[in-house]
Design an enzyme around this catalytic site. Structure first.
Site, PDB file in Angstrom:
ATOM      1  N   ASP A  60       0.784  -1.251   0.000  1.00 49.22           N
ATOM      2  CA  ASP A  60       0.000   0.000   0.000  1.00 49.22           C
ATOM      3  C   ASP A  60       0.816   1.302   0.000  1.00 49.22           C
ATOM      4  OD1 ASP A  60      -1.513  -2.141   0.854  1.00 49.22           O
ATOM      5  OD2 ASP A  60      -2.104  -1.250   2.749  1.00 49.22           O
ATOM      6  N   GLU A 242     -10.357  -2.429   4.509  1.00 48.90           N
ATOM      7  CA  GLU A 242      -9.011  -1.948   4.842  1.00 48.90           C
ATOM      8  C   GLU A 242      -8.816  -0.568   4.192  1.00 48.90           C
ATOM      9  OE1 GLU A 242      -6.347  -5.986   4.931  1.00 48.90           O
ATOM     10  OE2 GLU A 242      -6.668  -5.171   2.940  1.00 48.90           O
TER      11      GLU A 242
END
Ligand code: FRU
Length: 530
Positions: A60, A242
């Site tokens: 990420d 998430e």
């Protein structure tokens, strides 16, 4: 035969021979397969103009902020291995979100755990009190993941930590009182994204839990109060929520403002695995209220930042200049991220994108376009204008310009009831197929024959599809092509699909496939070089 006649005829046949030799040579050139460069792998797959870690693992994007002409990008990084491992925050900086410079690792794991995803804000008014004379503190909030606690089967192994920087993001100090938010007994409790709520002069933190987003508020970035949760029965729930992002956006062409909640989930995305949905509504300082049409959609929800398989965990930049909303995602999918065929480095970011919010008949949608800064790097432009596309027409080839560092644009006016299919291909027969099936009102990408696909069963098991949202009878297509990725922006970014691929040779031709010829207008291509 007279001597002169003989000479003339000899000359003529020599000329003829010469001409036919040249023709034959030309013909041979035309039909000869394009040269096969040596099979590419690993470093050969490193993109020409997308961000990748210098070495080893990345997932990420984290903590992006802008300050004094510099864009900062942090990212989930395992510096000691090429698969996911104990997480650090890697760091890179850029003047334009296109050309990145690697920086030293920003955050290392400590006694509280690995450094999972999170965000950073420029605390201009020193609300945190962490600033020093003349130095604006940059405050990062991130998740501590305590691997020991997880092993022991506890539920409270994720907490929220704080670190700050007094030198514009170069070096970071971990806050002494960490963690700033303890775990209330929730197994998945992570990925804080912090936003300034100007109306109420407060910071809002959004966290993701198993199937919800949680909101916390604070005046000083250190002491946080839980205020509400969102998500039950709304949107896609095939997996764990998430990496959220709550942001306020102007509705294009109006003075109206809306709050948007970006919420990734894995698995359960539109085409399986990881993906990022969003909700539009209002935030009253405590609670997020989705628009009424959003509430009625349930699992049919088709509000996705990107419908392709490879744009995950994307969030926006804090303190972006000129009121822009700037976004970047991780161009992979947890279904296969750990096994994609590169070794010394693994994973790529999407191209940075500008997000806008549009309203149409009471429905609000995000449109995304590649940041306009890309145009700084155009080194060659081709304008083919109007082209008749038949079965196998080569619309562009490497004789025109590279097809691995390129932006292609074209339009199709007056859509017919046919499947508009395109193909990127090379001399050894790898091909990536994509297009728009107008009868089905569906865009698609099929990478099943795109080269190396067998590293994962889920990588190319079925084509990815996306609904067409626009009802216009005119289609605009913008394609961002790098060595191992395609990012398709349809209808000015109303529907986006991003996917990665690993051909054994770079793609050399861009062709149309159809049994009914069609017209393409304004076919243009720009080659980029950083
Ligand atoms: C999303 C994610 C986050 C987590 C991070 C760990 O891809 O699972 O929820 O913080 O990756 O690397």
């Amino acid at each position: 035969m007279r001597r002169e006649t003989l000479i003339v005829s000899m000359l003529m046949s020599a000329t003829l021979l010469f001409v036919s030799c040249k023709d034959a040579q030309k013909e041979a050139e035309k039909t000869a397969p394009r040269e096969v460069t040596s099979v590419i792998e690993d470093q050969g797959y490193r993109p020409n103009f997308h961000f990748t870690p210098n070495q080893n693992w990345m997932n990420d994007p984290n903590g992006m902020f802008y300050l004094d002409g510099t864009y900062h990008l942090f990212y989930q990084h395992y510096p000691n291995g090429n698969t996911w491992g104990p997480m650090h925050w890697g760091h890179a900086t850029s003047k334009d979100m296109v050309k990145w410079e690697h920086q030293p690792i920003a955050l290392y794991p400590d006694q509280h755990g690995y450094i999972f995803s999170g965000s950073a804000v420029v605390d201009k008014n020193n609300t945190s009190g962490l600033g020093a004379a003349g130095q604006v503190p940059i405050v990062a909030l991130y998740t501590y993941h305590n691997a020991e606690g997880e092993k022991q089967g506890r539920n409270d192994f994720q907490t929220q930590g704080l670190a700050y920087s007094l030198d514009s993001g170069k070096t970071w100090v971990k806050y002494k009182g960490n963690p700033v938010i303890k775990n209330p007994g929730i197994r998945d409790f992570r990925d804080p994204k912090v936003t300034w709520d100007a109306e109420r002069s407060q910071w809002v933190m959004t966290l993701s839990t198993y199937e919800k987003s949680l909101f916390y508020t604070s005046k000083n970035l250190i002491d946080w109060t839980f205020s509400s949760e969102f998500g039950e029965g709304i949107g896609a729930h095939g997996g764990v929520w998430e990496c959220p992002d709550l942001l306020k956006m102007k509705v294009e062409g109006t003075s109206e403002e809306k709050w948007v909640l970006i919420q990734s989930l894995n698995p359960g995305a539109y085409n399986g695995g990881s993906g990022t949905q969003y909700f539009v509504g209002d935030f009253d300082g405590k609670t997020f209220h989705p628009e009424s049409y959003v509430e009625t959609l349930g699992e049919k929800h088709d509000f996705w930042i990107d419908f392709g398989k490879d744009n995950y965990a994307g969030v926006t930049w804090n303190n972006a200049p000129d009121g822009r909303t700037l976004f970047i995602g991780w161009m992979s999918n947890w279904e296969y991220a750990n096994v994609v065929p590169t070794e010394t480095w693994r994973s790529t970011s999407t191209i940075a994108r500008e997000l806008k919010l549009l309203e149409n008949n009471g429905v609000y949608r995000i449109v995304s376009t590649p940041v306009q800064e890309l145009s700084k790097y155009v080194t060659k432009s081709i304008n083919k204008g109007a082209v008749e596309a038949t079965n196998g027409t080569t619309l562009l080839s490497v004789d025109d310009l590279s097809l691995s560092s390129t932006v292609i644009n074209f339009e199709i006016a007056n859509l017919k009831n046919i499947d508009y299919k395109f193909l990127l291909t090379n001399a050894i027969g790898d091909s990536l197929v994509f297009g728009y099936d107008h009868p089905k009102k569906q865009f698609y990408i099929d990478r099943s024959k795109s080269g190396r696909v067998d590293f994962s069963e889920q990588f190319a098991s079925k084509p990815s599809v996306a609904p067409r949202i626009s009802t216009a009878n005119h289609l605009e297509v913008s394609i961002i092509l790098d060595k191992t990725s395609i990012e398709l922006f349809f209808d000015d970014g109303t529907t986006v699909m991003s996917e990665i691929f690993f051909p054994k040779n770079l793609f050399q031709e861009f062709n149309s496939i159809t049994n009914q010829p069609f017209q393409i207008q304004n076919l243009k291509a720009n080659q980029l070089k950083l």
